[in-house]
Design an enzyme around this catalytic site. Structure first.
Site, PDB file in Angstrom:
ATOM      1  N   HIS A 129       0.941  -1.414  -0.116  1.00  0.00           N
ATOM      2  CA  HIS A 129      -0.133  -0.055   0.041  1.00  0.00           C
ATOM      3  C   HIS A 129       0.979   1.258   0.033  1.00  0.00           C
ATOM      4  CE1 HIS A 129       0.546  -1.069   4.240  1.00  0.00           C
ATOM      5  NE2 HIS A 129       0.699   0.098   4.494  1.00  0.00           N
ATOM      6  N   TYR A 138      -6.040   5.435  10.514  1.00  0.00           N
ATOM      7  CA  TYR A 138      -5.736   5.902  11.869  1.00  0.00           C
ATOM      8  C   TYR A 138      -6.971   6.931  12.149  1.00  0.00           C
ATOM      9  CZ  TYR A 138      -0.897   4.247  11.780  1.00  0.00           C
ATOM     10  OH  TYR A 138       0.233   3.348  11.663  1.00  0.00           O
ATOM     11  N   PRO A 150       3.182   1.761  19.359  1.00  0.00           N
ATOM     12  CA  PRO A 150       2.979   1.187  18.110  1.00  0.00           C
ATOM     13  C   PRO A 150       2.416   2.096  16.990  1.00  0.00           C
ATOM     14  CG  PRO A 150       1.261   0.415  19.381  1.00  0.00           C
ATOM     15  CD  PRO A 150       2.259   1.256  20.554  1.00  0.00           C
ATOM     16  N   LYS A 161       6.943   1.031  14.073  1.00  0.00           N
ATOM     17  CA  LYS A 161       8.218   0.986  13.921  1.00  0.00           C
ATOM     18  C   LYS A 161       8.865  -0.048  14.671  1.00  0.00           C
ATOM     19  CE  LYS A 161       8.786   4.473  11.389  1.00  0.00           C
ATOM     20  NZ  LYS A 161       8.737   4.540  10.151  1.00  0.00           N
ATOM     21  N   TYR A 207       7.354   7.930   7.998  1.00  0.00           N
ATOM     22  CA  TYR A 207       6.799   6.791   8.215  1.00  0.00           C
ATOM     23  C   TYR A 207       7.188   5.811   7.071  1.00  0.00           C
ATOM     24  CZ  TYR A 207       2.038   4.347   8.622  1.00  0.00           C
ATOM     25  OH  TYR A 207       1.192   3.400   8.930  1.00  0.00           O
TER      26      TYR A 207
HETATM   27  C1  PHB Z   1      -1.044  -3.625  13.039  1.00  0.00           C
HETATM   28  O1  PHB Z   1      -1.286  -3.878  11.587  1.00  0.00           O
HETATM   29  O2  PHB Z   1      -0.911  -4.382  13.999  1.00  0.00           O
HETATM   30  C2  PHB Z   1      -0.495  -2.162  13.024  1.00  0.00           C
HETATM   31  C3  PHB Z   1      -0.595  -1.263  12.088  1.00  0.00           C
HETATM   32  C4  PHB Z   1      -0.018   0.095  12.031  1.00  0.00           C
HETATM   33  C5  PHB Z   1       0.264   0.398  13.450  1.00  0.00           C
HETATM   34  C6  PHB Z   1       0.593  -0.360  14.404  1.00  0.00           C
HETATM   35  C7  PHB Z   1       0.078  -1.719  14.092  1.00  0.00           C
HETATM   36  O3  PHB Z   1       0.771   1.723  13.611  1.00  0.00           O
END
Ligand code: PHB
Ligand code: APR
Length: 394
Positions: free
Chosen positions: A75, A203, A295, A299, A387
């Site tokens: 993606h 998000y 999380p 990272k 990112y």
């Molecule tokens: C996940 O898919 O577990 C995941 C994705 C993005 C993040 C943290 C965890 O920022």
């Protein structure tokens, strides 16, 4: 029992330890991995799932890209859905030319075990009471208990890849080790469900709290909700989870979320932790053994991979040529990247979460920060490159 000998004794068979062992083997360097848990236990753990472009390249370069390229979900960034404002996209492709990949840590660990097995790699699982000895000499060794007997492994170097709760970091004297820590006053409640994922990593920032939609495969979704640090998964039956999740995302997104029973549910407290230096004599730390990030920036696993890239290069140089240039740079080089990731993870966490004790002033600062991000291509480019992951140091 006869003492065994290897070039690098690797403590911990998570992604960091297994990847290090795999790369060293490709470079003709012998290692033995000592893992406290059973293989089944290691493979059951559900962890992160978004890979930076550099991690994807690294895995391909070392022959681990096959299944990832077949089953992973490439993606070009992630969306931020902010309550009351238009959706915003962190466009890694536009600003960096780089793609991200959704591919779970569980799958990577499976791939690594398969690769180690195929190469005849030695992994001692259920290794009890692992201890590190003589780290400041040229003849370090490790001991462990396996099936009632004590086993000794002599080696040239020890790699501490045993995660936050491991023993390696504690083998560094307190007078040498400096730790930095900051906890967030909230956690994440995560679920896995065998449903079709929402198509974008999204998000969601809302006055009820943060939420995240992510994916593992075409029929496996991963969702998170910001929760109290002390929340218990039992307090969150699936119905309550889905209802709250939908309340925190925009209406048109909520309508498209496919719900279903959860197959895993757990709570993670959010915090940052860094231990310096990442070297003590012949011991080198990598991955969660040396650092934890919240999380939000995805990272953690990527940092484990970059540590391993730097460490494998350093150990290869030392074992092949006797030169220590990269070993001597290792801790500083790895820590520069670690602190960069700690900073962006912290920044994103503060931007997207509402702390229980947030003041009206702090809320205004968050809103203004988001409006600036939407308005400024410079701000967008800065976030996108961090990112997606900055280039590795040469
Ligand atoms: C996940 O898919 O577990 C995941 C994705 C993005 C993040 C943290 C965890 O920022
Ligand atoms: N002896 C031997 N093995 C140990 C010991 C010990 N005393 N203590 C812990 N271990 C093992 C754990 O059982 C685990 O399998 O070390 C391994 C460490 O693995 P992880 O915790 O997964 O850490 P790491 O390999 O650094 O992976 C990076 O990135 O996404 C994040 O936290 C996530 O696990 C992920 C990490």
């Amino acid at each position: 029992m006869m003492p065994a000998r290897t070039q690098v004794a690797i403590i911990g068979g998570g992604p960091a330890g297994l990847l290090l062992s795999h790369i060293l083997d490709r470079n003709g360097i012998a290692s033995i991995v000592l893992e406290r848990q059973s293989r089944a236990h290691v493979l059951e753990r559900i962890r992160a799932g978004v890979l930076e472009a550099g991690t994807v390249e690294l895995l391909r370069d070392v022959g681990l890209g096959g299944r990832m390229d077949r089953e992973g979900h490439p993606h070009d960034g992630a969306a931020i859905a902010w309550e009351g404002r238009p959706r915003f996209f962190i466009d890694t492709r536009k600003f960096t030319g780089k793609m991200m990949m959704a591919y779970g840590q569980t799958a990577i660990t499976e791939d690594l075990y398969a690769a180690r097995d195929a190469a005849g790699g030695e992994i001692i699982d259920e290794a009890g009471n692992v201890q590190l000895h003589e780290l400041n000499s040229s003849k370090p060794y490790v001991t462990c208990e396996k099936e009632g007997a004590t086993q000794r492994i002599d080696c040239d170097y020890v790699a501490g890849c045993d995660g936050f709760h491991g023993v390696s970091r504690t083998a560094i004297p307190a007078s040498v080790l400096k730790t930095y820590e900051k906890s967030c006053p909230f956690g994440w409640l995560g679920i896995l469900s065998e449903t079709q994922p929402f198509p974008d990593l999204c998000y969601c920032c809302h006055s009820r709290g943060f939420a995240l939609a992510s994916m593992r495969s075409p029929m496996l979704s991963r969702y998170y909700l910001q929760c109290d640090r002390e929340a218990k998964p039992e307090e969150w039956p699936d119905d309550r989870f889905w209802q709250e999740f939908k309340a925190r995302c925009p209406k048109e997104m909520a309508e498209r979320i496919v719900t279903g029973p959860s197959i895993e549910k757990s709570v993670t407290p959010l915090r940052s932790f860094v231990a310096e230096p990442m070297r003590y004599g012949r011991l080198f730390l990598a991955g969660d053994a040396a650092h934890i990030v919240p999380p939000t920036g995805a990272k953690g696993l990527n940092l484990a991979a970059s540590d391993v890239l730097y460490l494998s290069r350093a150990l290869t140089e030392a074992c092949r040529t006797g030169r220590n240039h990269y070993l001597d740079c290792y801790s500083d080089m790895a820590l520069r990247r670690v602190w960069g990731a700690v900073r962006v993870s912290w920044w994103l966490t503060m931007l997207l979460h509402r702390s229980p004790d947030e003041t009206p002033f702090e809320e205004k600062m968050r809103l203004s920060q988001f409006d600036y991000l939407r308005a400024s291509e410079h701000a967008q480019a800065s976030l996108a490159e961090q990112y997606a992951g900055l280039p590795f140091e040469a």
